[in-house]
Design a protein around this motif. Structure first.
Motif, PDB file in Angstrom:
ATOM      1  N   SER A  83       6.182  -6.091   2.608  1.00 35.60           N
ATOM      2  CA  SER A  83       6.253  -4.698   2.893  1.00 35.60           C
ATOM      3  C   SER A  83       5.271  -3.932   1.903  1.00 35.60           C
ATOM      4  CB  SER A  83       7.633  -4.254   2.679  1.00 35.60           C
ATOM      5  OG  SER A  83       8.343  -4.525   1.514  1.00 35.60           O
ATOM      6  N   ARG A  84       4.273  -4.595   1.243  1.00 38.79           N
ATOM      7  CA  ARG A  84       3.301  -3.838   0.277  1.00 38.79           C
ATOM      8  C   ARG A  84       2.809  -2.751   1.127  1.00 38.79           C
ATOM      9  NH1 ARG A  84      -0.431  -8.092  -2.196  1.00 38.79           N
ATOM     10  NH2 ARG A  84      -0.180  -9.148  -0.112  1.00 38.79           N
ATOM     11  N   PRO A  85       2.635  -1.574   0.662  1.00 43.35           N
ATOM     12  CA  PRO A  85       1.865  -0.359   1.441  1.00 43.35           C
ATOM     13  C   PRO A  85       0.304  -0.933   1.644  1.00 43.35           C
ATOM     14  CG  PRO A  85       2.102   0.134  -0.893  1.00 43.35           C
ATOM     15  CD  PRO A  85       2.880  -1.080  -0.748  1.00 43.35           C
ATOM     16  N   VAL A  87      -3.416   0.404   3.081  1.00 43.60           N
ATOM     17  CA  VAL A  87      -4.247   1.687   3.263  1.00 43.60           C
ATOM     18  C   VAL A  87      -5.601   1.232   4.040  1.00 43.60           C
ATOM     19  CG1 VAL A  87      -5.757   3.625   2.187  1.00 43.60           C
ATOM     20  CG2 VAL A  87      -3.294   2.817   1.326  1.00 43.60           C
ATOM     21  N   ALA A 113      -0.407  -3.529  -3.671  1.00 43.40           N
ATOM     22  CA  ALA A 113      -0.682  -2.737  -2.410  1.00 43.40           C
ATOM     23  C   ALA A 113      -1.962  -3.463  -1.883  1.00 43.40           C
ATOM     24  CB  ALA A 113      -0.949  -1.234  -2.695  1.00 43.40           C
ATOM     25  N   ASP A 158      -0.414   1.625   6.751  1.00 39.77           N
ATOM     26  CA  ASP A 158       0.560   2.572   6.390  1.00 39.77           C
ATOM     27  C   ASP A 158      -0.205   4.012   6.221  1.00 39.77           C
ATOM     28  OD1 ASP A 158       3.150   1.225   6.059  1.00 39.77           O
ATOM     29  OD2 ASP A 158       1.729   0.411   4.271  1.00 39.77           O
ATOM     30  N   LEU A 211       1.865   6.555  -3.479  1.00 36.87           N
ATOM     31  CA  LEU A 211       2.400   5.837  -2.906  1.00 36.87           C
ATOM     32  C   LEU A 211       3.381   4.752  -3.986  1.00 36.87           C
ATOM     33  CD1 LEU A 211      -0.577   3.955  -1.168  1.00 36.87           C
ATOM     34  CD2 LEU A 211       1.332   5.297  -0.202  1.00 36.87           C
TER      35      LEU A 211
END
Length: 229
Positions: A83-85, A87, A113, A158, A211
């Motif tokens: 579930s790491r963000p 981008v 991330a 995300d 974040l």
């Protein structure tokens, strides 16, 4: 296979390289995706680069790298990854702004991330000026390559950061979008690109803070200065 090429039209070396790439991808995604999905993503990725690559021998490697990114994205969309963000940085050519943003993000975020990049009309190679000014900060983006975006990549992100691609940028309902108004470094000198780089770094740091990703402090004035001599 339909499209820009037929598999039987590939050279023996290219066929062998793609077979090796498929094997590596199968090993990486064992238990996640089957052979049919992996090979479909690999060959469709190859096709996307086939009309633009300056050196055909590099095509299987580019296709493998892009297919791996797309498969990671699909795994995220299907709830099969961490579930790491994530981008996604988008611009027109994926040769300057989005590549510098990707470089800063990966350097500063580390394993906390994930960042990807893409272009609406992706170029053949990275802008040499962008590579040079990032190297001044100790960040090597020379091994990156311009690439398009695909639906699964956008859906997996995300946050989608757009930089100048306008109406060509993909829009998915419910997705968080940020539009960064940053000059295009294409055709600019190193002195003109450095302020663009610094603005991107500032924005990337702010985004990481938003974040909740811990980042090291900004570079000192000495280390941030361009090399002399």
């Amino acid at each position: 296979m339909t499209g820009a090429y037929q598999r039987e039209d590939l050279s023996i070396d290219q066929q062998l390289a793609l077979s090796t790439a498929a094997r590596r991808l199968r090993e990486d995604f064992t238990g996640v995706f089957g052979t049919e999905t992996i090979e479909r993503f690999l060959h469709s990725s190859y096709e996307q680069f086939a009309t633009k690559a300056a050196v055909a021998n590099f095509l299987p490697l580019l296709a493998e790298r892009f297919a791996r990114q797309r498969l990671h994205a699909l795994a995220r969309v299907e709830g099969r990854s961490d579930s790491r963000p994530i981008v996604l940085f988008l611009c027109v050519h994926n040769a300057g702004r989005s590549q510098m943003a990707l470089g800063f993000f990966a350097h500063l975020a580390g394993e906390h991330a994930v960042a990807w990049s893409g272009g609406s009309e992706f170029a053949v190679e990275i802008n040499p000026a962008a590579v040079a000014v990032m190297a001044e900060r100790g960040i090597d983006i020379s091994s990156e390559f311009p690439k398009p975006w695909t639906e699964e990549i956008v859906r997996a992100a995300d946050v989608v950061v757009t930089m100048g691609c306008g109406d060509a940028c993909p829009v998915f309902p419910g997705k968080r979008y940020l539009d960064w108004e940053i000059d295009d470094p294409n055709g600019k000198s190193l002195d003109q690109v450095r302020p663009i780089r610094d603005e991107i770094e500032h924005r990337v740091r702010a985004l990481l803070g938003d974040l909740g990703v811990p980042v090291p402090g900004p570079a000192s004035a000495a280390s941030a200065s361009p090399p002399r001599g």
